[in-house]
Write a protein that holds these residues in place. Sequence first.
Motif, short mmCIF file in Angstrom:
data_model
loop_
_atom_site.label_atom_id
_atom_site.label_comp_id
_atom_site.label_asym_id
_atom_site.label_seq_id
_atom_site.Cartn_x
_atom_site.Cartn_y
_atom_site.Cartn_z
N TYR A 290 -38.20 -31.68 -1.59
CA TYR A 290 -37.68 -30.83 -0.53
C TYR A 290 -36.54 -31.21 0.18
CZ TYR A 290 -38.77 -28.33 4.18
OH TYR A 290 -38.55 -27.56 5.29
N THR B 297 -41.15 -32.50 8.88
CA THR B 297 -41.38 -33.49 7.42
C THR B 297 -42.13 -34.90 6.89
OG1 THR B 297 -39.01 -31.81 6.82
CG2 THR B 297 -40.85 -33.48 4.93
N TYR C 234 -43.45 -25.36 -1.10
CA TYR C 234 -43.20 -26.19 -2.29
C TYR C 234 -43.98 -26.07 -3.38
CZ TYR C 234 -38.26 -26.17 -1.25
OH TYR C 234 -37.06 -25.98 -1.20
N HIS D 107 -34.86 -30.47 10.01
CA HIS D 107 -36.55 -30.53 9.80
C HIS D 107 -37.11 -31.40 9.09
CE1 HIS D 107 -36.72 -26.25 10.71
NE2 HIS D 107 -35.38 -26.65 9.56
N ILE E 16 -42.87 -33.47 -1.75
CA ILE E 16 -41.76 -33.71 -0.85
C ILE E 16 -39.92 -34.23 -1.02
CG2 ILE E 16 -41.73 -34.81 1.17
CD1 ILE E 16 -44.41 -34.77 2.11
N ARG F 40 -43.76 -27.22 7.40
CA ARG F 40 -43.18 -25.76 6.83
C ARG F 40 -42.96 -26.59 4.93
NH1 ARG F 40 -36.90 -25.98 5.51
NH2 ARG F 40 -36.42 -23.41 6.76
N PHE F 41 -42.93 -27.82 4.23
CA PHE F 41 -42.26 -27.94 3.06
C PHE F 41 -43.87 -27.49 2.26
CE2 PHE F 41 -44.95 -31.54 5.01
CZ PHE F 41 -46.02 -31.44 4.02
#
Length: 460
Positions: free
Chosen positions: A86, A102, A225, A98, A83, A221-222
């Motif tokens: 990200y 997150t 990754y 975002h 994270i 959304r992460f």
Amino acid sequence: MAGIGFVLRNLTYKDNLMGLLAGFGYSALVATGPWLFTILSLSGSMALGSLFTTFEQQSTFRIIVIYNFAFSLVFSGPVVMVITRYLADLIYTRKVEHVPGTLLGGLILLFVLQAPLAIGFYIFAADLEVSNRIHGLSNYFLITGIWLVTVFITALKDYKFIIRIFIMGMTLGTLSNPILSMEFGVAGMLFGFNVGLAVIFFALTARVFAEYPYKVRRLFRFLPYFRKYWDLALIGLFFNMAAWMDKWIMWLAPESEQLVGGFPSYPNYDSAMFLAYLTIVPSMASFVLSMETSFYERYLKYYRDIQKHVTYEQIVANQKDLIRSIHNSGRNFFILQGGISITALVLAPTLFQAFGVNFLQLGMFRLGVLGAFYHAMLLFLNIALSYFDFRRHALAISGVFLLTNFTFSLISLKQGFPYYGYGYFAATAVTFGFSFLLVFHMLRNLPFHTFISSNDSVRG
């Protein structure tokens, strides 16, 4: 996430000693954050609690916090590392809308992944009263949340706010702990400590949402990754496991204790190592103020000049400036930390006597000071690799650290009490030597790695 030293350096531009001390104070908090808070607050709580509680109650409270701190750090590491990457990309691409999603999504993921482990431990493994189980679980999740939210709040670079919140929470937790312990025992101690953690966690979280007033959407959304940066996740897991491996092994020593609740522990070793870690706080502050300013300036120039299509000679000159800045930061660290470490080694008996520390910890403390010296340098070199996105090499260093700390600590355990602490010291020294050779090999060949080995179009 780089370049935070610029803001901190501006805090030292007051033309007096207080300005300089303030800058180092902010740097120390940013560099050590929840770790420093926990050690200071736990120490203060134990000191005040000794006036109102039994030794058994203090020991139970202490080991619950240590267990939560250790395992929340290890199991949070993979998520926090990914994270962090990200979030850095969101800030770089100016897609900060975002960020709220997150943060919330990251907290949910951390809590969901760790809930079975934490709840299972406190229900089936820990032999505690129900109230202590509940407060122990609350403590675990609060510490876990702070690991993540600290990443977001650091990106805001509002360090005056950060330090105020940490001091407020630390003070509140330290004072509430002994007051509540008089009536409620261990449960009161945990609740008081959790009050301080809750103030820190919710205040920092609120600050992030206030800074990014966008709708909370696309919480996960992460997640892609994790596939792209799986090596970052492993770095977060391995490096944190390595840092705690010697403590876990020493909990199995013949001199260890089986505390109330079924927690194995070796208080003398843990205390010696925590005291040793405090010796690197000034160097951590110095690192943030120096390497992340002078080094980062040269780092930016190196890549910006490449984007401007400068000559190869200029690229090589920029490369040499980069290496020189690392040399200078390393020299400053070596002088500062070397002086602090030598002073701690020489004055250890006097300090132990003055503060009433058990002299059984003396040898372990001295080895811990030496190990912390190499540990800090190892951390700095790993950060340098991360700047250049040499993730596989950073993963190799983390793996070596984990393997050596496990192996050498196990050997020192079998050799007996006189050798306790040698495992950690040997592991950090060997891993530092490996990382030093690896980092400067990569830097000597930086143009090649910039244009060839790290170039997807060439590798493809």
